[in-house]
Design a protein around this motif. Structure first.
Motif, PDB file in Angstrom:
ATOM      1  N   ALA A 132      -1.688   7.175   3.308  1.00  0.00           N
ATOM      2  CA  ALA A 132      -2.708   6.424   2.560  1.00  0.00           C
ATOM      3  C   ALA A 132      -3.583   7.366   1.741  1.00  0.00           C
ATOM      4  O   ALA A 132      -4.256   6.943   0.810  1.00  0.00           O
ATOM      5  N   TYR A 133      -3.573   8.660   2.091  1.00  0.00           N
ATOM      6  CA  TYR A 133      -4.408   9.632   1.376  1.00  0.00           C
ATOM      7  C   TYR A 133      -3.678  10.280   0.192  1.00  0.00           C
ATOM      8  O   TYR A 133      -4.177  11.240  -0.365  1.00  0.00           O
ATOM      9  N   GLN A 134      -2.485   9.744  -0.141  1.00  0.00           N
ATOM     10  CA  GLN A 134      -1.777  10.263  -1.321  1.00  0.00           C
ATOM     11  C   GLN A 134      -2.349   9.561  -2.553  1.00  0.00           C
ATOM     12  O   GLN A 134      -2.259   8.345  -2.664  1.00  0.00           O
ATOM     13  N   ILE A 245      -7.524   0.508  -1.919  1.00  0.00           N
ATOM     14  CA  ILE A 245      -6.680  -0.694  -1.804  1.00  0.00           C
ATOM     15  C   ILE A 245      -5.195  -0.292  -1.764  1.00  0.00           C
ATOM     16  O   ILE A 245      -4.456  -0.678  -0.864  1.00  0.00           O
ATOM     17  N   LEU A 246      -4.781   0.516  -2.757  1.00  0.00           N
ATOM     18  CA  LEU A 246      -3.347   0.824  -2.868  1.00  0.00           C
ATOM     19  C   LEU A 246      -2.879   1.812  -1.815  1.00  0.00           C
ATOM     20  O   LEU A 246      -1.685   1.907  -1.529  1.00  0.00           O
ATOM     21  N   GLY A 247      -3.831   2.544  -1.201  1.00  0.00           N
ATOM     22  CA  GLY A 247      -3.466   3.467  -0.132  1.00  0.00           C
ATOM     23  C   GLY A 247      -2.786   2.737   1.029  1.00  0.00           C
ATOM     24  O   GLY A 247      -2.025   3.329   1.794  1.00  0.00           O
ATOM     25  N   GLU A 248      -3.046   1.445   1.168  1.00  0.00           N
ATOM     26  CA  GLU A 248      -2.423   0.677   2.259  1.00  0.00           C
ATOM     27  C   GLU A 248      -0.951   0.417   1.986  1.00  0.00           C
ATOM     28  O   GLU A 248      -0.218   0.012   2.880  1.00  0.00           O
ATOM     29  N   ALA A 249      -0.522   0.595   0.745  1.00  0.00           N
ATOM     30  CA  ALA A 249       0.895   0.376   0.406  1.00  0.00           C
ATOM     31  C   ALA A 249       1.328   1.491  -0.550  1.00  0.00           C
ATOM     32  O   ALA A 249       1.431   1.280  -1.764  1.00  0.00           O
ATOM     33  N   PRO A 250       1.575   2.704  -0.021  1.00  0.00           N
ATOM     34  CA  PRO A 250       1.859   3.847  -0.892  1.00  0.00           C
ATOM     35  C   PRO A 250       3.024   3.622  -1.860  1.00  0.00           C
ATOM     36  O   PRO A 250       2.984   4.104  -2.992  1.00  0.00           O
TER      37      PRO A 250
END
Ligand code: HEM
Length: 520
Positions: A132-134, A245-250
């Motif tokens: 999620a941190y990418q 938000i998008l970190g939850e779905a890389p």
């Protein structure tokens, strides 16, 4: 496989099939297209069906963990939960329904246990950060986005730590005072019928302070005086929201990287490039964060390339701004909501500094001696700071945590808000703003106020590096503003609307601003 690469391969496959249909089988354009559509639909449907069946089957490593059906099937549900701005409440409700461990995503567990904080975040063997941190496909990386412990420790120790030592913070104190005096002026100048949007003024103030902290005494912006005409403050908030938000779905993040949805990330990267150029050109008389990040002082560590430096500059601005302005906004909200607490704090500050009007230079030692001020600050940081989900990856071999076996590779997070308002940690009335719980004796026999359960700054090797700086800012702002002004809600202010308008996505946004009546 990366989401964008997978999508590209699907598209190449579809084009290949189309060409084959046309040239090898002599199909018309329409029937070739229809064949492609059928094949792709079947392929995607088969992939989705097998993924869903596997995620729901007893064979899945997380099968024993309870959670809503939709969360077990797709991480898009978590994306939607984060985007609602109310994740902290929704996840807390899920824990009330399902218990300590909840499967909040196909490969994600939320573990609402005090016992999980130490091993996951705070111990020497704290877990790595999850994918999620990418930050999309941005070139270069900054401290906050480095996921493995070894490289993160190196970056933290050599480039960041020297800029946030005790001595360094003491050296920044006159600057914080000077910038806070600009806030005092802004609160007076921005009044319309005596009313000011305090949430906005604080957001501008925090960008002034952090801008100078990062780029030095030649920092060129003065948002308190001039406002945010270029929309920089807003862009900073948008970037964090997109990341959160998008970190939850890389995989989805990688696909959307190529679309305007993620423009804010590229805009910030461009802004950082301009700011770095300016900082290099103008320099700084005093030491600032860039002094260390740009290796302007001798260091055994090699110079960072610009792609990394841009990310470090952005992280410094992001980390140092919204968190503290949101927490101070909440401090004012709670004070205005509780006139007795407000009066007690005001008396303490006036008694400590009887002949002061707020414009003086206060140092950390002067303001840390006020016990009630400290209690108000702690309680505001408990109930008013923005919250991320702090996802980590279970190490090789899995782990036994809080009585649960978590398989390796699982994404695990302790829900900060649930811990901050848990009766086991803060008792009685954990959801109420009661600074007295932080004073000696707390709220009486049987009361609890467990500092270790405070997740506001997270803990351990990935924990906040600016905690001490943030505490100083909070105390300085409260002392200086309360010495100068009195505050109460604007006559038409609606507390229920204010709380409903709060959205928390690692940054806090106030859909219904905190409008206060400011008097001398
Ligand atoms: C009330 C204000 C603040 C709050 C609530 C806060 C909270 C946090 C939290 C929770 C993290 C960890 C995030 C995660 O693991 O996902 C973090 C990281 C960080 N914070 Fe803060 N912070 C605040 C103010 C500041 C300030 C003022 C600075 C700098 C002057 C700062 C610098 C940092 C840095 C550099 C990191 C990254 C640490 C790392 O990755 O090793 N923070 N902060």
């Amino acid at each position: 496989m990366r989401g964008d690469i997978w999508l590209a391969l699907e598209i190449i496959g579809a084009i290949g099939l189309f060409i084959t249909e046309r040239h090898t089988h002599g199909s018309s354009i329409l029937s070739a297209l229809s064949c492609v559509a059928r094949t792709i639909s079947c392929h995607v449907a088969a992939l989705i069906t097998s993924a869903v069946l596997y995620r729901l089957s007893p064979l899945h490593p997380l099968a024993k963990f309870p959670g809503p059906l939709i969360n077990r099937i797709t991480s898009l549900k978590l994306v939607q939960i984060v985007a609602s701005g109310k994740r902290y409440e929704i996840i807390n409700d899920l824990h009330k329904r399902y218990g300590v461990a909840v499967r909040t995503g196909p490969n994600t567990i939320s573990l609402n246990s005090h016992d999980a904080i130490l091993p996951i975040y705070a111990s020497a063997s704290a877990w790595d950060k999850s994918d999620a941190y990418q930050l999309g496909l941005i070139p270069g990386t900054g401290l906050f986005f480095i996921r493995d412990r070894k490289s993160h420790d190196y970056r933290r120790r050599h480039y960041w730590a020297p800029s946030l030592t005790n001595d360094a913070i003491v050296s920044y104190t006159p600057m914080i005072n000077r910038r806070t005096n600009n806030l005092l002026e802004a609160l007076a100048n921005r009044r319309e019928d005596g009313i000011v949007d305090v949430s906005l003024a604080l957001n501008h103030w925090t960008h002034d302070v952090t801008g100078e902290l990062v780029f030095g005494d030649s920092y060129w912006e003065n948002f308190c005086k001039n406002g945010d005409h270029k929309g920089m403050v807003d862009s900073a908030i948008t970037e964090t929201i997109v990341f959160e938000i998008l970190g939850e779905a890389p995989s989805l993040f990688n696909v959307l990287w190529w679309f305007p949805t993620t423009k804010a990330l590229r805009t910030m990267d461009d802004c950082a490039e301009v700011a770095l150029k300016q900082r290099r050109h103008i320099g700084s008389q005093s030491k600032d964060m860039m002094t260390y990040l740009l290796s302007e002082v001798p260091s055994p560590a090699p110079k960072l390339p610009d792609s990394h430096l841009r990310q470090e500059a952005i992280i410094a601005i992001q980390a140092g701004t919204n968190g503290i302005s949101a927490a101070i906004t909440f401090a004012f909200f709670f004070l205005a909501s509780n006139p007795e607490i407000y009066a007690r704090l005001k008396i303490e500050i006036k008694d400590f500094f009887p002949d002061f009007d707020g414009s003086e230079i206060f140092d950390g030692k002067m303001v840390e001696k006020l016990p009630y001020l400290n209690a108000v600050a702690e309680e505001s940081l408990r109930l008013g700071a923005p919250l991320g989900s702090f996802p980590r990856t279970t190490p090789k071999g899995g782990a036994y945590i809080a009585g649960q076996y978590i398989p390796e590779g699982t994404i695990v997070g302790v829900p900060a808000w649930a811990q901050l308002i848990s009766e086991e940690n803060f008792y009685p009335h954990p959801e109420s703003f009661i600074p007295e719980r932080w004073l000696p004796g707390g709220l009486g026999p049987g009361s609890r106020c467990d500092k270790n359960a405070i997740m506001t700054f997270s803990h351990g090797p990935f924990g906040c590096m600016g905690k001490q700086f943030a505490h100083l800012e909070m105390r300085l702002v409260l002392v200086k503003t309360l010495l100068r002004y009195d505050f109460k809600f604007a006559p038409d202010f609606d507390s229920v609307k204010f709380l409903a308008g709060v959205k928390n996505m690692r940054v806090t946004s106030f859909g219904y601003p905190l409008r206060l009546q400011v008097t001398f």
